[in-house]
Design an enzyme around this catalytic site. Structure first.
Site, PDB file in Angstrom:
ATOM      1  N   TYR A 135       0.815  -1.218   0.000  1.00 12.61           N
ATOM      2  CA  TYR A 135       0.000   0.000   0.000  1.00 12.61           C
ATOM      3  C   TYR A 135       0.849   1.268   0.000  1.00 12.61           C
ATOM      4  CZ  TYR A 135      -4.692  -1.888   0.921  1.00 12.61           C
ATOM      5  OH  TYR A 135      -5.913  -2.498   0.828  1.00 12.61           O
ATOM      6  N   LYS A 185       2.702 -15.179   2.860  1.00 11.35           N
ATOM      7  CA  LYS A 185       2.987 -15.889   1.611  1.00 11.35           C
ATOM      8  C   LYS A 185       4.498 -16.114   1.564  1.00 11.35           C
ATOM      9  CE  LYS A 185       1.680 -17.477  -2.470  1.00 11.35           C
ATOM     10  NZ  LYS A 185       0.799 -18.651  -2.671  1.00 11.35           N
ATOM     11  N   ASP A 217      -3.282 -18.121   0.558  1.00 10.62           N
ATOM     12  CA  ASP A 217      -4.225 -18.807  -0.337  1.00 10.62           C
ATOM     13  C   ASP A 217      -4.972 -19.902   0.430  1.00 10.62           C
ATOM     14  OD1 ASP A 217      -1.750 -20.071  -0.142  1.00 10.62           O
ATOM     15  OD2 ASP A 217      -1.633 -20.656  -2.255  1.00 10.62           O
ATOM     16  N   ASP A 241      -6.945  -6.862   4.034  1.00  6.30           N
ATOM     17  CA  ASP A 241      -8.034  -6.177   3.329  1.00  6.30           C
ATOM     18  C   ASP A 241      -8.936  -7.215   2.659  1.00  6.30           C
ATOM     19  OD1 ASP A 241      -9.501  -4.086   2.045  1.00  6.30           O
ATOM     20  OD2 ASP A 241      -8.320  -4.411   0.231  1.00  6.30           O
ATOM     21  N   ASP A 245     -13.024  -8.707   3.843  1.00  3.88           N
ATOM     22  CA  ASP A 245     -14.252  -8.681   3.034  1.00  3.88           C
ATOM     23  C   ASP A 245     -14.806 -10.096   2.900  1.00  3.88           C
ATOM     24  OD1 ASP A 245     -13.983  -5.901   2.464  1.00  3.88           O
ATOM     25  OD2 ASP A 245     -14.730  -6.196   0.427  1.00  3.88           O
TER      26      ASP A 245
END
Ligand code: NAD
Ligand code: IPM
Ligand code: MN
Length: 351
Positions: A135, A185, A217, A241, A245
């Site tokens: 970001y 990851k 994942d 993020d 959701d």
């Protein structure tokens, strides 16, 4: 007690108005500092995060934030886009720890996108790092040697940034069921390898917390397969993020998920923080008065808890939302027909 209120764009003002009705009904003396953020701020002041808004933010004990985002502004240079308001506040105010709780409310097991017996077990907290990662790294557009346009965003974390969010994760786990799952990851990214190393080092100070690691994942898959396995999840800005959701649909709707963004600064009453629903400005339903304000009302509860030291009032607000849901009050996002103000009424009645 001073609360800065930044309603923002789209459904932001609609949901914030309902949270303010709830705040006014509480036995608290607060003064409100209003400020423009996002597309509306750009239109009025030429910047998504005007100086006067930042001044109000710094003066307050806490910030209640609606949402930002306006498709009319998507052609602007990035630093002028509405989203820079929230990114700027998080960064300027050093709000690096974003707590996003997800729990199934009684009566909503059947509204989840998951099978009821799977959804019913969800009670997790995502601790998302909020000041770093891809970001905030260097980004831009350039040309490759072959003359092709190339966009780039640098992903990085330094060990200090990882350590402080790891601590937030361990401390949150200590207050809950004592389990922390760090999501990364590390099989591909150096940023994640450092993340994992530092989380493991930090664990030495929290031997009472059970630490596990999961690749992002797999975490996305496990969140749907068996979300009940998670207590606290600590992860980076981008992964957090996306997973939050996803978690919202596991519990029923994005209109239900609150968040608290905290740093280290203490106020007279608690920890300074910014509180916002995890959803955006929802341009598809903005102006219709049908948004679900529960995520914002629950964010107000987090504000009462963390920044104003009002745990009892926080629980009263949460119980009022839970009772409204248990009584069958549903916004369109949950397949019902209560509009934004009616949901506000229902919460107030139960409060
Ligand atoms: P969104 O969260 O705004 O909406 C996604 C979907 O969920 C839409 O169909 C919307 O109608 C629905 N939805 C969201 N909140 C709801 C609510 N309270 N009640 C009922 N339905 C709700 O995400 P998006 O469409 O990807 O983004 C829209 C804009 O919001 C973009 O400009 C984006 O950058 C911005 N955004 C801002 C924030 C923020 O301010 N923190 C967060 C996410 C997205
Ligand atoms: C969120 C939003 C923001 C983010 C955007 C609007 C910058 O999606 O708060 O989840 O990506 O953090
Ligand atoms: Mn998001």
């Amino acid at each position: 007690m001073k609360i800065a209120v930044f309603p923002g764009d789209g459904i932001g003002p609609e949901v914030t108005a309902q949270a303010l009705r709830v705040l006014e009904a509480l036995p608290l003396k607060v003064s409100l500092l209003e400020g423009d953020v996002g597309g509306i701020a750009y239109k009025r002041h030429g910047h998504p995060l005007p100086e006067e808004t930042l001044v109000a933010a710094r003066e307050a004990d806490a910030i209640l934030f609606g949402a930002v985002g306006d498709f009319d502004c998507d052609h602007l240079e990035r630093h002028l886009r509405p989203e820079q308001a929230i990114l700027g506040l998080r960064r300027e105010l050093n709000l690096f720890a974003n707590l996003r709780p997800a729990k199934v409310f009684e009566g909503l097991e059947h509204t989840s996108a998951l099978k009821p017996e799977i959804a019913g077990a969800i009670d997790l907290l995502i601790v998302r790092e909020l000041n770093g990662d891809v970001y905030f790294g260097e980004k831009g557009m350039r040309k490759t040697d072959a003359g092709l346009r190339e966009g780039y965003d640098i992903m990085s974390y330094d060990e200090g940034e990882v350590r402080r969010i790891a601590i937030a994760g361990f401390e949150a786990a200590q207050k809950r069921r004592g389990r922390l799952c760090s999501v990364d990851k590390a099989n591909v990214l150096e940023t994640s390898q450092l993340w994992r190393d530092v989380v493991i080092e930090t664990h030495a100070d929290y031997p009472d917390v059970e630490l596990t690691h999961m690749y992002v994942d797999n975490a996305a898959m496990q969140l749907v397969k068996n979300p009940g396995q998670f207590d606290v999840v600590v992860t980076g800005n981008l992964f957090g993020d996306i997973l939050s959701d996803q978690a919202s649909m596991c519990v029923g709707s994005i209109g239900l998920l609150a968040s608290a963004s905290l740093g280290e600064r203490k106020t007279e009453y608690g920890t300074f923080g910014l509180y916002e629903p995890i959803h955006g400005s929802a341009p598809d339903i903005a102006g219709k008065g049908i948004a679900n304000p529960m995520a914002t009302v629950l964010s107000l509860a987090e504000l009462l808890r963390h920044s104003l030291g009002q745990e009892e009032l926080a629980q009263r607000v949460e119980n009022a939302v839970a009772k409204a849901l248990a009584d069958g009050i549903r916004g369109g996002d949950l397949g019902g027909d209560s509009n934004c103000a009616e949901i506000g009424d229902a919460i107030l009645t139960r409060l």
